[in-house]
Design a protein around this motif. Structure first.
Motif, PDB file in Angstrom:
ATOM      1  N   ILE A  30      27.793  42.794  55.210  1.00 26.09           N
ATOM      2  CA  ILE A  30      29.076  42.211  54.801  1.00 26.09           C
ATOM      3  C   ILE A  30      29.077  41.057  53.964  1.00 26.09           C
ATOM      4  O   ILE A  30      29.719  40.952  53.056  1.00 26.09           O
ATOM      5  CB  ILE A  30      30.039  42.154  56.299  1.00 26.09           C
ATOM      6  N   VAL A  31      28.202  40.054  54.344  1.00 28.47           N
ATOM      7  CA  VAL A  31      28.169  38.865  53.618  1.00 28.47           C
ATOM      8  C   VAL A  31      27.805  39.137  52.052  1.00 28.47           C
ATOM      9  O   VAL A  31      28.431  38.864  51.000  1.00 28.47           O
ATOM     10  CB  VAL A  31      27.382  37.862  54.191  1.00 28.47           C
ATOM     11  N   PRO A  32      26.878  39.932  51.548  1.00 29.32           N
ATOM     12  CA  PRO A  32      26.666  40.099  50.101  1.00 29.32           C
ATOM     13  C   PRO A  32      27.762  40.924  49.714  1.00 29.32           C
ATOM     14  O   PRO A  32      28.251  40.773  48.351  1.00 29.32           O
ATOM     15  CB  PRO A  32      25.280  40.981  50.240  1.00 29.32           C
ATOM     16  N   ALA A  33      28.372  41.899  50.527  1.00 25.69           N
ATOM     17  CA  ALA A  33      29.392  42.796  49.703  1.00 25.69           C
ATOM     18  C   ALA A  33      30.544  41.727  49.535  1.00 25.69           C
ATOM     19  O   ALA A  33      31.231  41.735  48.394  1.00 25.69           O
ATOM     20  CB  ALA A  33      29.827  43.700  50.677  1.00 25.69           C
ATOM     21  N   VAL A  34      31.014  40.745  50.431  1.00 29.54           N
ATOM     22  CA  VAL A  34      32.105  39.767  50.172  1.00 29.54           C
ATOM     23  C   VAL A  34      31.785  38.752  49.001  1.00 29.54           C
ATOM     24  O   VAL A  34      32.444  38.650  48.234  1.00 29.54           O
ATOM     25  CB  VAL A  34      32.562  39.011  51.476  1.00 29.54           C
ATOM     26  N   TRP A  35      30.433  38.545  48.986  1.00 31.62           N
ATOM     27  CA  TRP A  35      29.916  37.618  47.744  1.00 31.62           C
ATOM     28  C   TRP A  35      30.119  38.298  46.410  1.00 31.62           C
ATOM     29  O   TRP A  35      30.290  37.580  45.520  1.00 31.62           O
ATOM     30  CB  TRP A  35      28.545  37.226  48.012  1.00 31.62           C
ATOM     31  N   LEU A  36      29.695  39.503  46.383  1.00 25.21           N
ATOM     32  CA  LEU A  36      29.904  40.253  45.035  1.00 25.21           C
ATOM     33  C   LEU A  36      31.237  40.430  44.957  1.00 25.21           C
ATOM     34  O   LEU A  36      31.627  40.420  43.822  1.00 25.21           O
ATOM     35  CB  LEU A  36      29.218  41.664  45.451  1.00 25.21           C
ATOM     36  N   LEU A  37      32.038  40.731  45.813  1.00 22.40           N
ATOM     37  CA  LEU A  37      33.729  40.959  45.545  1.00 22.40           C
ATOM     38  C   LEU A  37      34.158  39.681  44.880  1.00 22.40           C
ATOM     39  O   LEU A  37      35.074  39.578  43.884  1.00 22.40           O
ATOM     40  CB  LEU A  37      34.275  41.472  46.799  1.00 22.40           C
ATOM     41  N   GLY A  38      33.824  38.627  45.641  1.00 25.36           N
ATOM     42  CA  GLY A  38      34.188  37.317  45.141  1.00 25.36           C
ATOM     43  C   GLY A  38      33.772  36.854  43.763  1.00 25.36           C
ATOM     44  O   GLY A  38      34.617  36.135  42.807  1.00 25.36           O
ATOM     45  N   PHE A  39      32.461  37.485  43.482  1.00 20.50           N
ATOM     46  CA  PHE A  39      32.070  37.204  42.177  1.00 20.50           C
ATOM     47  C   PHE A  39      32.578  38.146  41.172  1.00 20.50           C
ATOM     48  O   PHE A  39      32.999  37.529  39.923  1.00 20.50           O
ATOM     49  CB  PHE A  39      30.705  37.310  42.230  1.00 20.50           C
ATOM     50  N   LEU A  40      33.044  39.051  41.295  1.00 18.11           N
ATOM     51  CA  LEU A  40      33.684  40.109  40.262  1.00 18.11           C
ATOM     52  C   LEU A  40      35.190  39.789  40.159  1.00 18.11           C
ATOM     53  O   LEU A  40      35.588  39.944  39.142  1.00 18.11           O
ATOM     54  CB  LEU A  40      33.276  41.622  40.816  1.00 18.11           C
ATOM     55  N   ILE A  41      35.898  39.613  41.408  1.00 18.95           N
ATOM     56  CA  ILE A  41      37.326  39.276  41.397  1.00 18.95           C
ATOM     57  C   ILE A  41      37.539  38.018  41.424  1.00 18.95           C
ATOM     58  O   ILE A  41      37.832  37.331  42.403  1.00 18.95           O
ATOM     59  CB  ILE A  41      38.074  40.015  42.497  1.00 18.95           C
ATOM     60  N   ARG A  42      37.374  37.011  40.270  1.00 23.54           N
ATOM     61  CA  ARG A  42      37.458  35.758  40.378  1.00 23.54           C
ATOM     62  C   ARG A  42      38.860  35.387  39.388  1.00 23.54           C
ATOM     63  O   ARG A  42      39.097  35.956  38.377  1.00 23.54           O
ATOM     64  CB  ARG A  42      36.526  35.016  40.020  1.00 23.54           C
ATOM     65  N   PRO A  43      39.514  34.449  39.762  1.00 22.52           N
ATOM     66  CA  PRO A  43      40.663  33.951  38.782  1.00 22.52           C
ATOM     67  C   PRO A  43      40.403  33.472  37.693  1.00 22.52           C
ATOM     68  O   PRO A  43      39.377  32.850  37.664  1.00 22.52           O
ATOM     69  CB  PRO A  43      41.470  33.110  39.772  1.00 22.52           C
ATOM     70  N   ALA A  44      41.139  33.634  36.696  1.00 30.32           N
ATOM     71  CA  ALA A  44      40.930  32.798  35.388  1.00 30.32           C
ATOM     72  C   ALA A  44      41.506  31.516  35.602  1.00 30.32           C
ATOM     73  O   ALA A  44      42.231  31.366  36.120  1.00 30.32           O
ATOM     74  CB  ALA A  44      41.633  33.513  34.058  1.00 30.32           C
ATOM     75  N   ALA A  45      40.350  30.809  34.784  1.00 29.52           N
ATOM     76  CA  ALA A  45      40.825  29.324  34.920  1.00 29.52           C
ATOM     77  C   ALA A  45      42.005  29.096  33.526  1.00 29.52           C
ATOM     78  O   ALA A  45      42.175  29.847  32.740  1.00 29.52           O
ATOM     79  CB  ALA A  45      39.802  28.311  34.685  1.00 29.52           C
ATOM     80  N   THR A  46      42.062  27.678  33.538  1.00 32.30           N
ATOM     81  CA  THR A  46      43.006  27.463  32.584  1.00 32.30           C
ATOM     82  C   THR A  46      42.366  27.352  30.951  1.00 32.30           C
ATOM     83  O   THR A  46      41.019  27.221  30.995  1.00 32.30           O
ATOM     84  CB  THR A  46      43.277  25.805  32.577  1.00 32.30           C
ATOM     85  N   GLY A  47      43.002  27.977  29.993  1.00 28.00           N
ATOM     86  CA  GLY A  47      42.592  28.118  28.706  1.00 28.00           C
ATOM     87  C   GLY A  47      41.978  29.303  28.674  1.00 28.00           C
ATOM     88  O   GLY A  47      41.105  29.931  27.712  1.00 28.00           O
ATOM     89  N   GLY A  48      42.080  30.515  29.436  1.00 27.52           N
ATOM     90  CA  GLY A  48      41.520  31.983  29.470  1.00 27.52           C
ATOM     91  C   GLY A  48      40.174  32.070  29.757  1.00 27.52           C
ATOM     92  O   GLY A  48      39.594  33.219  30.230  1.00 27.52           O
ATOM     93  N   ARG A  49      39.364  30.856  30.372  1.00 29.63           N
ATOM     94  CA  ARG A  49      38.098  31.252  30.784  1.00 29.63           C
ATOM     95  C   ARG A  49      38.064  31.474  32.225  1.00 29.63           C
ATOM     96  O   ARG A  49      38.846  31.607  32.964  1.00 29.63           O
ATOM     97  CB  ARG A  49      37.192  29.941  30.832  1.00 29.63           C
TER      98      ARG A  49
END
Length: 56
Positions: A30-49
């Motif tokens: 479960i831990v690597p799956a959650v890490w991978l999801l968090g890596f792929l689904i991350r919010p956009a920062a200010t400035g579009g990055r």
């Protein structure tokens, strides 16, 4: 009576260890799956990055 209690105690210990190892396997999946999801689904920062989802 004592050997019977020792055998029952051994069975209880082995059952507990088996359950703990099974739980550790699920955590290890479960831990690597959650890490991978968090890596792929991350919010956009200010400035579009794309920002980092961790603090370090």
């Amino acid at each position: 009576m004592v050997p019977l209690l020792l055998v029952l105690l051994l069975a209880l210990v082995l059952f507990g260890a088996g359950f703990a190892l099974e739980a550790l396997w699920w955590i290890a999946v479960i831990v690597p799956a959650v890490w991978l999801l968090g890596f792929l689904i991350r919010p956009a920062a200010t400035g579009g990055r794309r920002s980092r989802w961790y603090r370090w």
